[in-house]
Design an enzyme around this catalytic site. Structure first.
Site, PDB file in Angstrom:
ATOM      1  N   ASP A 110       8.356   6.764  14.274  1.00  0.00           N
ATOM      2  CA  ASP A 110       7.936   5.479  14.833  1.00  0.00           C
ATOM      3  C   ASP A 110       8.545   5.321  16.235  1.00  0.00           C
ATOM      4  O   ASP A 110       8.432   6.243  17.050  1.00  0.00           O
ATOM      5  CB  ASP A 110       8.316   4.351  13.864  1.00  0.00           C
ATOM      6  CG  ASP A 110       7.713   3.021  14.223  1.00  0.00           C
ATOM      7  OD1 ASP A 110       6.521   2.812  13.943  1.00  0.00           O
ATOM      8  OD2 ASP A 110       8.437   2.179  14.795  1.00  0.00           O
ATOM      9  N   ASP A 248      -1.110   8.279   5.827  1.00  0.00           N
ATOM     10  CA  ASP A 248      -0.726   7.433   6.970  1.00  0.00           C
ATOM     11  C   ASP A 248      -1.961   6.786   7.595  1.00  0.00           C
ATOM     12  O   ASP A 248      -2.830   7.471   8.128  1.00  0.00           O
ATOM     13  CB  ASP A 248      -0.004   8.296   8.012  1.00  0.00           C
ATOM     14  CG  ASP A 248       0.698   7.463   9.089  1.00  0.00           C
ATOM     15  OD1 ASP A 248       0.279   6.319   9.316  1.00  0.00           O
ATOM     16  OD2 ASP A 248       1.670   7.975   9.672  1.00  0.00           O
ATOM     17  N   HIS A 277       2.921   5.273   6.562  1.00  0.00           N
ATOM     18  CA  HIS A 277       3.702   5.317   7.809  1.00  0.00           C
ATOM     19  C   HIS A 277       5.186   5.576   7.524  1.00  0.00           C
ATOM     20  O   HIS A 277       5.835   6.354   8.226  1.00  0.00           O
ATOM     21  CB  HIS A 277       3.503   4.010   8.575  1.00  0.00           C
ATOM     22  CG  HIS A 277       4.282   3.946   9.848  1.00  0.00           C
ATOM     23  ND1 HIS A 277       4.208   4.929  10.817  1.00  0.00           N
ATOM     24  CD2 HIS A 277       5.164   3.031  10.317  1.00  0.00           C
ATOM     25  CE1 HIS A 277       4.997   4.609  11.838  1.00  0.00           C
ATOM     26  NE2 HIS A 277       5.595   3.471  11.553  1.00  0.00           N
TER      27      HIS A 277
END
Lengths: 304, 135
Positions: A110, A248, A277
């Site tokens: 991320d 994802d 995610h």
């Protein structure tokens, strides 16, 4: 900051603090060997890597897990303008230099991607390898998810962001819950750990500030940094591993993992694992063991 | 029945206090939001000289304080204060529902592609109590 009792058995690590770039950063530092730096993003903290630490230290690595300034047990600035992509990159660079880390493996997830890669690509002499997971390092195209009014752009829109993600903790609680595969396991074992470290609306500032730094057009604030990341990544020859969640929906593997492979054609992967995610929640041990195998191969190639 | 939000003249604030309920440092993140406040409260003319005021049909009165920041178009930020009896604690649940009503009013004023339907759906997705319906 009080961690729930149910969390402590899963996070027994000694808290350490360093002054970095003017902020107080919390990190854990376990094991011995070449360092592996595990970087989280929005809205998590080092706890995301709880399953990685014993596996990596057991395989002879030193593991350092910092909490990004604004998250976890680190200092949380109270003004939106305290946060910038370059500022967070500089925070990591300060930590790497303060600990005088050499031969670093940077594991990025991320916002740990743009920040960690800013650090890695500007300090190549200290780096050994890269691992990227569910992240990005270029200006556009953004993920289709990030261009949608519902729910992404609405949830961090002016006034709505401070209300929804601040007052009602939408991202730290239900947001992570919605982005794992085994939601019931996450609810029982982990959700309170993410909510506990962001107890008040003001403490959640970065949860709606980071979404506003995602470049959606040419006028994006960090556009030049993302252009630089993309060009430097394309020239990077560090050993690399790409790991992605099969499920994802935020950074879809066929778009984002594929783009990393184009930029880093020598990289291993993409290795697909069970995960949305926050793939560490569903496949933590499997990813950690894959990193151990990857670093063993790097070591073999180095002839050590 | 939907909750109505109305722009009002400055109210009598004797015996009242202002209590901060929401702050936004970057109202121009999406420029159409800043444009909405500029035209609704005539801010190009009024500037920093006075706040804006809102009445919510469930009874609350709110003050909008517009913030300026060097090198950025005005307003750069907004603070929303509830105007309440000076020594009385706020009714948290009612204030939360009234903030939600104000957010719906903002989205309706900003207009497409922003819609109240998307805001409501986002609120329901994240289980915001006020998005589930009236108190």
């Amino acid at each position: 900051m009080v961690l729930p009792d149910s969390i402590r058995p899963h996070w027994p690590y000694a808290p350490r603090f360093a002054s970095v770039n003017g902020w107080r950063m919390h990190y854990v530092d376990e094991g011995a060997g070449d360092p592996v730096l595990l970087l989280h993003g929005n809205p998590t903290w080092g706890f995301l890597y709880r399953d990685f630490i014993p596996i990596l230290t057991g395989a002879g690595h030193r593991v350092i897990v910092p909490d990004m300034i604004g998250f976890g047990l680190s200092e949380k600035p109270t003004r939106e303008h305290a946060h910038s992509l370059d500022g967070h990159g500089a925070n990591l660079i300060a930590l790497v230099r303060k600990l005088d880390l050499q031969r670093v493996t940077m594991v990025c997830h991320d916002w740990g991607g743009p920040t960690g890669l800013s650090c890695a690509l500007s300090n190549l002499e200290r780096m050994r390898a890269l691992v990227v997971m569910s992240t990005w390092a270029w200006r556009t195209p953004a993920a289709e998810f990030h261009t949608r009014i519902f729910p992404w752009r609405t949830m961090h829109a002016p006034l709505i962001g401070p209300y929804l993600l601040g007052k009602h903790s939408a991202l730290a609680g239900r947001g992570v819950y919605l982005s794992v595969v085994d939601r019931e396991k996450f609810r029982q074992r982990a959700q309170s750990a993410y909510e506990a470290v962001l107890p008040d609306p003001a403490s959640r500032l970065l949860t709606w500030t980071w979404p506003r730094w995602i470049p959606l057009d040419d006028a994006a604030r960090a556009g030049e940094r993302f252009d630089w990341l993309e060009s430097e990544l394309a020239r990077c020859t560090l050993p690399a591993l790409i790991v992605w969640g099969r499920e994802d929906e935020v950074f879809a593997a066929d778009v984002f993992a594929t783009r990393f492979k184009e930029l880093l054609p020598h990289a291993e992967g993409p290795e697909l694992v069970t995960g949305r995610h926050f793939l560490q929640e569903d496949s933590g041990p499997a990813i950690a063991e894959r990193i151990v195998r990857f670093l063993a191969e790097v070591r073999r190639r180095e002839g050590i | 029945m939907s909750v109505l939000v109305t722009v009002i003249d400055p109210p009598d604030t004797s015996g009242k206090r202002r209590t901060l309920v929401l702050a936004e440092d970057r109202v121009g993140h999406y420029p159409e939001f800043r444009a909405f406040f500029e035209r609704t409260f005539d801010l190009a003319r009024v500037g920093l000289s006075q706040p804006g005021y809102l009445n919510v049909s469930t009874g609350g009165t709110y003050e909008l304080v517009f913030l300026g920041r060097s090198a950025e178009p005005f307003p750069s930020g907004i603070e929303i204060n509830a105007i309440v009896s000076a020594l009385e604690p706020i009714d948290e649940e009612r204030v939360d529902h009234e903030i939600w009503a104000i957010l719906r009013w903002v989205i309706e004023g900003v207009g497409p592609p922003w819609t109240v339907q998307d805001l409501d759906a986002t609120g329901r997705l994240y289980r915001v109590p006020a998005a589930q319906g009236p108190i």
